[in-house]
Design a protein around this motif. Structure first.
Motif, mmCIF file in Angstrom:
data_model
loop_
_atom_site.group_PDB
_atom_site.id
_atom_site.type_symbol
_atom_site.label_atom_id
_atom_site.label_comp_id
_atom_site.label_asym_id
_atom_site.label_seq_id
_atom_site.Cartn_x
_atom_site.Cartn_y
_atom_site.Cartn_z
ATOM 1 N N TYR A 92 0.834 -1.212 0.000
ATOM 2 C CA TYR A 92 0.000 0.000 0.000
ATOM 3 C C TYR A 92 0.864 1.256 0.000
ATOM 4 O O TYR A 92 0.474 2.287 -0.527
ATOM 5 C CB TYR A 92 -0.966 -0.018 1.189
ATOM 6 C CG TYR A 92 -2.058 -1.062 1.026
ATOM 7 C CD1 TYR A 92 -3.113 -0.836 0.150
ATOM 8 C CD2 TYR A 92 -2.000 -2.274 1.704
ATOM 9 C CE1 TYR A 92 -4.101 -1.798 -0.025
ATOM 10 C CE2 TYR A 92 -2.984 -3.245 1.526
ATOM 11 C CZ TYR A 92 -4.031 -2.992 0.660
ATOM 12 O OH TYR A 92 -5.007 -3.953 0.472
ATOM 13 N N VAL B 28 -2.017 5.870 -2.267
ATOM 14 C CA VAL B 28 -3.448 5.686 -2.004
ATOM 15 C C VAL B 28 -4.127 7.046 -1.863
ATOM 16 O O VAL B 28 -3.659 7.912 -1.123
ATOM 17 C CB VAL B 28 -3.662 4.846 -0.724
ATOM 18 C CG1 VAL B 28 -5.158 4.675 -0.433
ATOM 19 C CG2 VAL B 28 -2.989 3.485 -0.859
ATOM 20 N N GLU B 29 -5.228 7.220 -2.594
ATOM 21 C CA GLU B 29 -5.956 8.480 -2.534
ATOM 22 C C GLU B 29 -6.908 8.479 -1.338
ATOM 23 O O GLU B 29 -7.294 7.425 -0.846
ATOM 24 C CB GLU B 29 -6.753 8.684 -3.828
ATOM 25 C CG GLU B 29 -5.846 8.818 -5.033
ATOM 26 C CD GLU B 29 -6.620 8.776 -6.350
ATOM 27 O OE1 GLU B 29 -7.862 8.944 -6.322
ATOM 28 O OE2 GLU B 29 -5.967 8.582 -7.393
ATOM 29 N N THR C 285 -10.090 9.128 -1.197
ATOM 30 C CA THR C 285 -11.364 8.450 -1.456
ATOM 31 C C THR C 285 -11.170 6.928 -1.404
ATOM 32 O O THR C 285 -12.036 6.202 -0.924
ATOM 33 C CB THR C 285 -11.931 8.821 -2.838
ATOM 34 O OG1 THR C 285 -10.894 8.622 -3.806
ATOM 35 C CG2 THR C 285 -12.361 10.273 -2.887
ATOM 36 N N GLU C 286 -10.017 6.475 -1.884
ATOM 37 C CA GLU C 286 -9.737 5.036 -1.827
ATOM 38 C C GLU C 286 -9.551 4.585 -0.375
ATOM 39 O O GLU C 286 -9.970 3.493 0.011
ATOM 40 C CB GLU C 286 -8.484 4.710 -2.645
ATOM 41 C CG GLU C 286 -8.693 4.963 -4.132
ATOM 42 C CD GLU C 286 -7.404 4.944 -4.929
ATOM 43 O OE1 GLU C 286 -7.480 4.795 -6.166
ATOM 44 O OE2 GLU C 286 -6.317 5.100 -4.325
ATOM 45 N N ARG D 124 -13.249 1.442 -8.719
ATOM 46 C CA ARG D 124 -12.288 2.184 -7.905
ATOM 47 C C ARG D 124 -11.215 1.254 -7.342
ATOM 48 O O ARG D 124 -10.053 1.611 -7.248
ATOM 49 C CB ARG D 124 -13.018 2.886 -6.756
ATOM 50 C CG ARG D 124 -13.826 4.071 -7.247
ATOM 51 C CD ARG D 124 -14.383 4.859 -6.080
ATOM 52 N NE ARG D 124 -14.939 6.102 -6.547
ATOM 53 C CZ ARG D 124 -14.230 7.203 -6.779
ATOM 54 N NH1 ARG D 124 -12.928 7.205 -6.574
ATOM 55 N NH2 ARG D 124 -14.809 8.292 -7.235
ATOM 56 N N LEU D 125 -11.627 0.057 -6.927
ATOM 57 C CA LEU D 125 -10.666 -0.890 -6.370
ATOM 58 C C LEU D 125 -9.732 -1.431 -7.460
ATOM 59 O O LEU D 125 -8.535 -1.623 -7.243
ATOM 60 C CB LEU D 125 -11.403 -2.028 -5.659
ATOM 61 C CG LEU D 125 -12.049 -1.579 -4.332
ATOM 62 C CD1 LEU D 125 -13.026 -2.625 -3.815
ATOM 63 C CD2 LEU D 125 -10.973 -1.286 -3.278
ATOM 64 N N ARG E 231 -8.783 0.265 -9.989
ATOM 65 C CA ARG E 231 -7.862 1.353 -10.289
ATOM 66 C C ARG E 231 -6.713 1.378 -9.269
ATOM 67 O O ARG E 231 -5.549 1.528 -9.611
ATOM 68 C CB ARG E 231 -8.660 2.660 -10.243
ATOM 69 C CG ARG E 231 -7.910 3.858 -10.694
ATOM 70 C CD ARG E 231 -8.882 5.007 -10.976
ATOM 71 N NE ARG E 231 -8.139 6.253 -10.906
ATOM 72 C CZ ARG E 231 -8.024 6.964 -9.793
ATOM 73 N NH1 ARG E 231 -8.624 6.583 -8.690
ATOM 74 N NH2 ARG E 231 -7.304 8.074 -9.812
ATOM 75 N N LEU E 232 -7.083 1.195 -7.984
ATOM 76 C CA LEU E 232 -6.074 1.184 -6.922
ATOM 77 C C LEU E 232 -5.084 0.038 -7.107
ATOM 78 O O LEU E 232 -3.867 0.247 -7.199
ATOM 79 C CB LEU E 232 -6.766 1.083 -5.552
ATOM 80 C CG LEU E 232 -5.864 0.756 -4.348
ATOM 81 C CD1 LEU E 232 -4.792 1.824 -4.143
ATOM 82 C CD2 LEU E 232 -6.706 0.610 -3.081
#
Lengths: 251, 251
Positions: A218, A223-224, A226-227, B213-214, B216-217
Motif C-alpha cells: 500500500y 493511495v488516494e 477516497t480510496e 475504484r478498487l 484502479r487502486l
C-alpha cells in the motif's frame, strides 16, 4: 515548492553532523529540518559546522518519534543500505530528487529521512517510508558521513528542481488528487492489523513479515483519500462480521 | 579506471576538511589525494574526520604548487563560482562526472581541483584547468563545505562510472520480481467482489463504482505474486468468517 520538502534526522549522535546537514540543506535551498531525539541539541558544534545556516538550525523542529516527524507527509523516502532482508521499492538519489520535486510541485509534503550515524534506520522506521534510497558507494567503505548523505540527496533535489523550472508546471494537471497522508496511512495499517487478527489471518504471536509486506504494497500505491475511505469501510464491515462470528463461537 | 582520477585540494585551512574529503573520496571509490600547501597536515582532526579512510590520507601526496599536483594529467577540472569575470568552458557536476570517466576510461589522468575554504581558486589557478565546474546552489548561501563539494563531484563520478559498467540501476533490480499476471488479477477482483458481497459491503443491486475504484487502486500498484497470495488469503479467511456469520443468522 522546496519548502514542501523536509529533512528528518533520526537520533543523531554528533551535533556537528546536524550543523553540517543544516549547511548542506541551505546550500541546496532546503530549509525545513526535523530532529527526532537528537542526542545533543542545541550545541556549539552544530552552530560551528552550520557555518552561517543558523536559521535552519534555529527553525529546526525537535520531536520524540519518527511518526511525529512525518505528520502531514504523503511521501517519505528513507536512506538505506542496499541489502536488506526485506525487499522494498528502491530509488537511486537521482530518482529520489525527481520524485520529491514532482510530488512537492503537486503540493504534497515530502520527507527525506536519515538514520543514525552508525546504525542507520531500524527496520521499523524503514517500513514507515514509501521508498528507500541508496547512495551508490564503494562496497568496502560504504557508510557516508551523515551531512555528506544530506548533501548528495539535497544536490539531486536541487538538480531536479532546476530542471523543473524550465518545464511547464505539473501542478496544472487536471487529475490532481488528494492523497492519504502518512498519519492516515498509519491509522489504516493499525485498523488492518486488528482486522486481520479478528479474522484469525494474523497470529499476533507469529506475525512474521505480514504487516511489513502489506505496508510495502500500500505504501507504494499512492493511495488516494477516497480510496482510503473505501478500504477503511471494508475493514469496518469485516470486523462487524468477525465480531458476530466470535460471539457465535462463545454461545 | 577510477585510479586515474585524482582529487587536488589547494591550500586547505582546516585539516578536518581534508579528512572529510578523504572519507568522501573513499566512499565513492576514489583513492588518490594530492594536497597543495595544506596549512596543517598531517593532523589529528584530519584522521578523526576521515573515519576509516586513513589509507587515503596516508597515501596523500603533499606538493608545493598546483603545477606539481597536475603533473601527468591531461584533463584538469577546477571548481568555481558561477560568475567569474573570466569566461571559461563550464560543466555542471553531472557533465564533470561523465567527462572524467570518459577520459579516464581512455587511459587519461584526470584532476578534480578544489580551492581554499573561503577564497576558492585564484584566477591563475583556474586558468590552469581545462574546464570549470560549478555546483548549483542557493545564490544567497552558495559556498559549500569543502568535503561536501568533494562528495558531490565524487558522487557524479561514481554515477557515471556505474553507468559505464553497464551496472543495472538499483531500481531495475528491485523491479526484478514476479508480478501477478493479468488473469491472476482478474481472479483476485472476482474473489474480492464476492467477498465484499459476503460481508455486505457491496450491494450487487447497487454496485456503484466500487469495483472500478478498487481495480484502479490495485491496478496501478504492480502487485507481486507473493503479495497476491496474501491478499487472496485474507479474502478466503474473511469469507470463512462471513459464512459462519450468515449461518448464524439463519439459525
Amino acid at each position: 515548492m522546496l519548502q514542501n520538502i523536509r529533512v528528518v534526522l533520526v537520533n543523531t549522535s554528533h551535533p556537528g553532523n546536524i550543523g553540517g546537514a543544516a549547511r548542506a540543506m541551505k546550500n541546496m535551498g532546503l530549509s525545513r529540518l526535523v530532529l527526532v531525539q537528537p542526542q545533543e541539541f542545541p550545541a556549539a558544534d552544530a552552530s560551528a559546522r552550520a557555518s552561517g545556516a543558523d536559521d535552519v538550525l534555529s527553525g529546526a523542529l525537535v520531536v520524540d518519534s519518527l511518526e511525529e516527524a512525518l505528520v502531514g507527509c504523503s511521501l517519505a523516502i528513507g536512506t538505506s543500505a542496499r541489502d536488506r532482508s526485506l525487499p522494498w521499492p528502491m530509488l537511486d538519489p537521482r530518482e529520489c530528487g525527481a520524485k520529491s520535486v514532482e510530488r512537492a510541485t503537486m503540493g504534497d509534503e515530502i520527507a527525506l529521512v536519515f538514520g543514525r550515524e552508525h546504525a542507520g534506520l531500524t527496520n521499523d522506521e524503514l517500513q514507515r517510508c514509501h521508498f528507500h534510497v541508496h547512495i551508490p558507494s564503494n562496497p568496502d567503505f560504504s557508510s557516508l558521513n551523515l551531512a555528506a548523505a544530506v548533501q548528495v540527496l539535497g544536490y539531486e533535489v536541487r538538480m531536479a528542481w532546476l530542471a523543473a523550472q524550465g518545464a511547464p508546471s505539473i501542478s496544472d494537471k487536471a487529475d490532481a488528487v488528494e492523497l492519504a497522508t502518512l498519519d492516515e496511512m498509519e491509522r489504516f495499517y493499525d485498523h488492518l492489523e486488528k482486522t486481520l487478527v479478528d479474522i484469525a489471518f494474523l497470529d499476533p504471536d507469529k506475525p512474521k513479515h505480514l504487516m511489513a509486506r502489506l505496508r510495502r504494497l500500500y505504501g507504494r500505491s499512492s493511495v488516494e483519500r477516497t480510496e482510503m475511505s473505501i478500504l477503511r469501510g471494508i475493514l469496518t464491515e469485516t470486523q462487524k462480521v468477525a465480531r458476530g462470528e466470535s460471539h457465535k463461537r462463545k454461545d
